[in-house]
Design a protein around this motif. Structure first.
Motif, PDB file in Angstrom:
ATOM      1  N   GLN A 257       0.805  -1.307  -0.012  1.00  0.00           N
ATOM      2  CA  GLN A 257       0.185   0.106  -0.062  1.00  0.00           C
ATOM      3  C   GLN A 257       0.755   1.204   0.133  1.00  0.00           C
ATOM      4  O   GLN A 257       0.485   2.339  -0.690  1.00  0.00           O
ATOM      5  CB  GLN A 257      -0.922  -0.157   1.368  1.00  0.00           C
ATOM      6  N   GLY A 258       1.914   1.126   0.929  1.00  0.00           N
ATOM      7  CA  GLY A 258       2.783   2.503   1.071  1.00  0.00           C
ATOM      8  C   GLY A 258       2.317   3.045   2.328  1.00  0.00           C
ATOM      9  O   GLY A 258       1.356   2.667   2.918  1.00  0.00           O
ATOM     10  N   PRO A 259       3.146   3.859   2.825  1.00  0.00           N
ATOM     11  CA  PRO A 259       2.800   4.433   4.242  1.00  0.00           C
ATOM     12  C   PRO A 259       1.840   5.444   4.322  1.00  0.00           C
ATOM     13  O   PRO A 259       1.323   5.704   5.426  1.00  0.00           O
ATOM     14  CB  PRO A 259       4.123   5.075   4.318  1.00  0.00           C
ATOM     15  N   SER A 260       1.403   6.246   3.263  1.00  0.00           N
ATOM     16  CA  SER A 260       0.496   7.128   3.476  1.00  0.00           C
ATOM     17  C   SER A 260      -0.986   6.785   3.236  1.00  0.00           C
ATOM     18  O   SER A 260      -1.016   5.531   2.549  1.00  0.00           O
ATOM     19  CB  SER A 260       0.479   8.072   2.254  1.00  0.00           C
ATOM     20  N   GLU A 261      -1.959   7.512   3.988  1.00  0.00           N
ATOM     21  CA  GLU A 261      -3.263   6.986   3.879  1.00  0.00           C
ATOM     22  C   GLU A 261      -3.909   7.755   2.756  1.00  0.00           C
ATOM     23  O   GLU A 261      -5.088   7.454   2.354  1.00  0.00           O
ATOM     24  CB  GLU A 261      -3.851   7.328   5.223  1.00  0.00           C
ATOM     25  N   PHE A 262      -3.268   8.700   2.100  1.00  0.00           N
ATOM     26  CA  PHE A 262      -3.666   9.456   0.928  1.00  0.00           C
ATOM     27  C   PHE A 262      -3.345   8.989  -0.466  1.00  0.00           C
ATOM     28  O   PHE A 262      -2.319   9.251  -1.048  1.00  0.00           O
ATOM     29  CB  PHE A 262      -3.750  10.661   0.619  1.00  0.00           C
ATOM     30  N   GLY A 263      -4.095   7.399  -0.787  1.00  0.00           N
ATOM     31  CA  GLY A 263      -3.476   6.813  -2.086  1.00  0.00           C
ATOM     32  C   GLY A 263      -2.479   6.025  -1.744  1.00  0.00           C
ATOM     33  O   GLY A 263      -2.216   5.553  -0.555  1.00  0.00           O
ATOM     34  N   ILE A 264      -2.228   5.266  -2.999  1.00  0.00           N
ATOM     35  CA  ILE A 264      -1.184   3.961  -3.013  1.00  0.00           C
ATOM     36  C   ILE A 264       0.177   4.302  -3.704  1.00  0.00           C
ATOM     37  O   ILE A 264       0.328   4.934  -4.714  1.00  0.00           O
ATOM     38  CB  ILE A 264      -2.096   2.823  -3.695  1.00  0.00           C
ATOM     39  N   SER A 265       1.199   3.932  -3.017  1.00  0.00           N
ATOM     40  CA  SER A 265       2.644   4.188  -3.375  1.00  0.00           C
ATOM     41  C   SER A 265       3.333   3.027  -3.268  1.00  0.00           C
ATOM     42  O   SER A 265       4.765   3.174  -3.824  1.00  0.00           O
ATOM     43  CB  SER A 265       3.174   5.368  -2.467  1.00  0.00           C
ATOM     44  N   GLY A 266       2.760   1.927  -2.781  1.00  0.00           N
ATOM     45  CA  GLY A 266       3.315   0.711  -2.698  1.00  0.00           C
ATOM     46  C   GLY A 266       3.703  -0.146  -4.165  1.00  0.00           C
ATOM     47  O   GLY A 266       3.276   0.571  -5.335  1.00  0.00           O
ATOM     48  N   LYS A 267       3.529  -1.562  -4.113  1.00  0.00           N
ATOM     49  CA  LYS A 267       3.422  -2.273  -5.278  1.00  0.00           C
ATOM     50  C   LYS A 267       2.282  -2.188  -5.787  1.00  0.00           C
ATOM     51  O   LYS A 267       2.167  -2.644  -7.161  1.00  0.00           O
ATOM     52  CB  LYS A 267       3.797  -4.117  -4.778  1.00  0.00           C
ATOM     53  N   LEU A 268       1.306  -1.831  -5.230  1.00  0.00           N
ATOM     54  CA  LEU A 268      -0.173  -1.766  -6.099  1.00  0.00           C
ATOM     55  C   LEU A 268      -0.425  -0.327  -6.622  1.00  0.00           C
ATOM     56  O   LEU A 268      -1.326  -0.084  -7.023  1.00  0.00           O
ATOM     57  CB  LEU A 268      -1.326  -2.008  -5.011  1.00  0.00           C
ATOM     58  N   GLU A 269       0.666   0.290  -6.697  1.00  0.00           N
ATOM     59  CA  GLU A 269       0.545   1.718  -7.239  1.00  0.00           C
ATOM     60  C   GLU A 269      -0.125   1.798  -8.539  1.00  0.00           C
ATOM     61  O   GLU A 269      -1.254   2.740  -8.847  1.00  0.00           O
ATOM     62  CB  GLU A 269       1.887   2.595  -7.190  1.00  0.00           C
ATOM     63  N   LYS A 270       0.284   0.950  -9.440  1.00  0.00           N
ATOM     64  CA  LYS A 270      -0.406   1.145 -10.872  1.00  0.00           C
ATOM     65  C   LYS A 270      -1.373  -0.035 -11.251  1.00  0.00           C
ATOM     66  O   LYS A 270      -1.894   0.021 -12.233  1.00  0.00           O
ATOM     67  CB  LYS A 270       1.065   0.888 -11.670  1.00  0.00           C
ATOM     68  N   TRP A 271      -1.678  -0.642 -10.115  1.00  0.00           N
ATOM     69  CA  TRP A 271      -2.729  -1.684 -10.200  1.00  0.00           C
ATOM     70  C   TRP A 271      -4.076  -1.246 -10.734  1.00  0.00           C
ATOM     71  O   TRP A 271      -4.689  -0.194 -10.437  1.00  0.00           O
ATOM     72  CB  TRP A 271      -2.881  -2.435  -9.026  1.00  0.00           C
TER      73      TRP A 271
END
Length: 339
Positions: A257-271
């Motif tokens: 998911q990434g560390p932020s609660e506003f949007g996705i920045s981890g592996k799922l960023e472009k899913w």
């Protein structure tokens, strides 16, 4: 007069017989639902399932509630990295309807094997994990409904893309079909709904990567979580939900998911699977909520892109609408499963 008395007695007798038959049927259905199908040592429905991964074998925890040969709901929790525990509210609704459901902690979560190997935090691998669980529990197209909530909704969609021949129906609960569109919704709608002063401080902490600062959660709880995650008063948040959230695997969460609660920045960023929804042909229920972190209009559109899709809208709910809009959530879910 005698005819009237006789007729009244006759009607009463018919009603009594009908009630006895109904009570008998209820007792029979209850006995069937709670019928013990375990052999050997009794574990209360718990089954540990060994799975194969690129990094060796691990054990996955599952627990069956009830017995229904036609309706078996496999629950995929969100997070990523939470546990099955926040689904415990299902016990207040599904057993009374004779609906069997199965708790399941994904690898690295809850009661399943723990690991810190982040190479295992991979969407295709999680899909294969679900398939191994399905096989071990002998679930198939005649009875299996997969319900995925939040991140579990992503997993459910991906599983259906590859293995829908094994499922009877799909429920996508509180999850959009595109991470980029979720990012835009978070930026253009959720952020603008927040007090600008609060948002500025949150953005400042995020820019510094200071996610572990107690102030970050201190700001998010009343200004984001209480509005869009669960709209019940924070001091009254349901214990199963708190218990589950307190056990989140941060390694898994941040990696995906990434560390932020506003949007996705981890592996799922472009899913993004929005354009592929047309390939899921099994009956599918999409559940959205007015105050959700996910765009309810996007989720309604998803239901129309699915060949056999339908939409359930929770007007009072947020991301955890199984708690803050329970009546509509469960009435809609139960109607779908029984249909």
């Amino acid at each position: 007069m005698k005819k009237t008395i006789f007729l009244s007695i006759f009607i009463f007798a018919i009603m009594l017989m009908s009630c006895n038959k109904t009570d008998s049927k209820v007792a029979e259905n209850t006995a069937t639902y709670f019928q013990n199908t375990e052999t050997g040592i009794q574990t209360g429905g718990v089954k540990m399932i060994p799975i194969e991964t690129p990094k060796g074998k691990f054990n996955i925890w599952t627990k069956r509630i009830g017995n229904n040969p036609k309706i078996k709901v496999l629950l995929l929790n969100g997070g990523p990295g939470a546990t099955h525990e926040y689904f415990e509210c299902f016990e207040s609704f599904l057993p009374a309807e004779g609906i069997e459901f199965i708790y399941y902690d994904q690898l690295g979560c809850g009661n399943s094997s723990a690991t810190q190997d982040i190479s295992l935090w991979d969407l295709p691998r999680f899909v294969e994990e679900v398939e191994q669980v399905r096989q071990a529990l002998h679930l198939d197209k005649d009875n299996l409904y997969v319900l995925g909530h939040s991140w579990g909704g992503i997993l459910a969609m991906e599983y259906a893309m590859k293995y829908q021949q094994h499922i009877k129906g799909l429920i996508i609960s509180n999850m959009m079909a595109s991470a980029p569109e979720y990012d835009r919704y978070a930026e253009e709608v959720l952020s603008k709904d927040m007090d600008p002063t609060v948002l500025k401080e949150i953005r400042s902490l995020e820019a510094k990567g200071d996610f572990n600062n107690p102030r970050y959660m201190e700001l998010l709880l009343p200004n984001f979580y209480a509005k869009h995650v669960c709209r019940l008063p924070i001091d009254q948040w349901p214990e199963p939900m708190n218990r589950s959230f307190s056990k989140i695997n941060q390694s898994l969460y941040v990696t995906m998911q990434g560390p932020s609660e506003f949007g996705i920045s981890g592996k799922l960023e472009k899913w993004d699977r929005k354009n592929d929804l047309k390939n899921i042909t099994v009956p599918t229920l999409v559940i959205g909520a007015r105050y959700d972190t996910m765009d309810p209009k996007h989720m309604e559109a998803m239901s129309k892109l699915l060949p056999n899709g339908q939409y359930l809208f929770c007007p009072n709910g947020s991301h955890m609408s199984m708690y803050d809009d329970q009546d509509i959530y469960f009435k809609g879910l139960i109607a779908f499963l029984k249909k």
